[in-house]
Design an enzyme around this catalytic site. Sequence first.
Site, PDB file in Angstrom:
ATOM      1  N   HIS A 119       0.752  -1.283  -0.244  1.00 21.15           N
ATOM      2  CA  HIS A 119      -0.236   0.209  -0.304  1.00 21.15           C
ATOM      3  C   HIS A 119       1.290   1.579  -0.029  1.00 21.15           C
ATOM      4  O   HIS A 119       1.028   1.941  -1.191  1.00 21.15           O
ATOM      5  CB  HIS A 119      -1.517  -0.320   1.325  1.00 21.15           C
ATOM      6  CG  HIS A 119      -1.802   1.404   1.438  1.00 21.15           C
ATOM      7  ND1 HIS A 119      -3.046   1.916   0.811  1.00 21.15           N
ATOM      8  CD2 HIS A 119      -1.816   2.372   1.817  1.00 21.15           C
ATOM      9  CE1 HIS A 119      -3.010   3.060   0.517  1.00 21.15           C
ATOM     10  NE2 HIS A 119      -2.361   3.490   1.854  1.00 21.15           N
ATOM     11  N   HIS A 124       1.248   4.634  -3.398  1.00 21.93           N
ATOM     12  CA  HIS A 124       1.306   6.271  -2.671  1.00 21.93           C
ATOM     13  C   HIS A 124       2.949   7.018  -3.158  1.00 21.93           C
ATOM     14  O   HIS A 124       2.347   7.733  -4.209  1.00 21.93           O
ATOM     15  CB  HIS A 124       2.022   6.377  -1.486  1.00 21.93           C
ATOM     16  CG  HIS A 124       0.267   6.796  -0.593  1.00 21.93           C
ATOM     17  ND1 HIS A 124      -0.603   7.442  -0.625  1.00 21.93           N
ATOM     18  CD2 HIS A 124       0.363   5.290   0.489  1.00 21.93           C
ATOM     19  CE1 HIS A 124      -1.141   7.421   0.618  1.00 21.93           C
ATOM     20  NE2 HIS A 124      -1.238   6.125   1.195  1.00 21.93           N
ATOM     21  N   GLU A 166      -6.094   9.035  -0.750  1.00 18.54           N
ATOM     22  CA  GLU A 166      -5.863   7.890  -0.776  1.00 18.54           C
ATOM     23  C   GLU A 166      -7.135   7.254  -1.350  1.00 18.54           C
ATOM     24  O   GLU A 166      -7.390   5.965  -1.861  1.00 18.54           O
ATOM     25  CB  GLU A 166      -6.556   7.403   1.169  1.00 18.54           C
ATOM     26  CG  GLU A 166      -6.308   7.410   2.171  1.00 18.54           C
ATOM     27  CD  GLU A 166      -4.764   6.253   2.449  1.00 18.54           C
ATOM     28  OE1 GLU A 166      -4.821   5.530   1.173  1.00 18.54           O
ATOM     29  OE2 GLU A 166      -3.512   6.623   2.800  1.00 18.54           O
ATOM     30  N   SER A 185      -3.742  -0.044  -4.570  1.00 15.87           N
ATOM     31  CA  SER A 185      -3.698  -0.939  -3.988  1.00 15.87           C
ATOM     32  C   SER A 185      -4.400  -2.313  -3.038  1.00 15.87           C
ATOM     33  O   SER A 185      -4.376  -3.105  -2.541  1.00 15.87           O
ATOM     34  CB  SER A 185      -3.331  -0.620  -2.286  1.00 15.87           C
ATOM     35  OG  SER A 185      -3.122  -0.108  -1.677  1.00 15.87           O
TER      36      SER A 185
HETATM   37 FE   LIG Z   1      -1.888   5.519   2.567  1.00 17.66          FE
END
Ligand SMILES: [Fe+2]
Length: 250
Positions: A119, A124, A166, A185
């Site tokens: 993740h 990111h 996010e 993710s």
């Molecule tokens: Fe995150």
Amino acid sequence: MKTYALKQNLKQHYNLYTPEDFLVWKTLFGRQMILLQELACSEYLKSIKTVKFCAERIPDFKEVNEILGKATGWSLEVVEGIINEEDFFVLLSQKKFPATTWLRKLNELDYLPEPDMFHDVFAHVPLLTNQPFCDFFKTIGDLGVKNKHHSEVLTMLGRLYWFTVEFGLMKEKDKLKIYGAGILSSYGETKFSVSSEPTHLSFDVEEIMHTSFENDKIQDKYFVLNSFDELYNSIERIKAIVKGEKTVNL
Ligand SMILES: [Fe+2]
């Protein structure tokens, strides 16, 4: 959710990754990239090449930091897990992104009680090469640091982070595409987020900053950007809303 203290000088110990770790990375990377070719925003697909991620190698933070440094001046800060809100905003304001170095196990590919490196890094890191995105992200950090004693402002900044970094979507040529790391993710949420099931709302920082969310279930609404420039161009509006909120609560 459990939070960890920010410790100085934590490092990625690349030689400690096991064959299972490499297999987990390869499996998740391969599975997710098949979906994302069609569903991720074009900037993510471009920037995952810029940071040189591939299925065969777990990213090496030293190499990643060199690339990010040249692109935007950002870098990764190794953490054990989710850090407290105050430290999080401080790191962002310093152009540092907190990232774990551990990977989930093969028998828990789709269940994770807290974010791991797939993740934090796969999802990111690529967009940390995009300047407008980074400028927006740093603004959240700067405002968080400046307003650390204003809980209402911190709540608003948390919502802004949640519904963009996010769980943000973007429209490209009339198609919904993903840029939010929480979706990028997640095998299950990738297709769901762009389907007709959830509500898709136009990007509006004022609305976002007044919309609460639940962090323990799949989202029922997503805000849709037109471009990262739109994110960048919202910075002044965000600052004005924060200023107004503080005035109201004086
Ligand atoms: Fe995150």
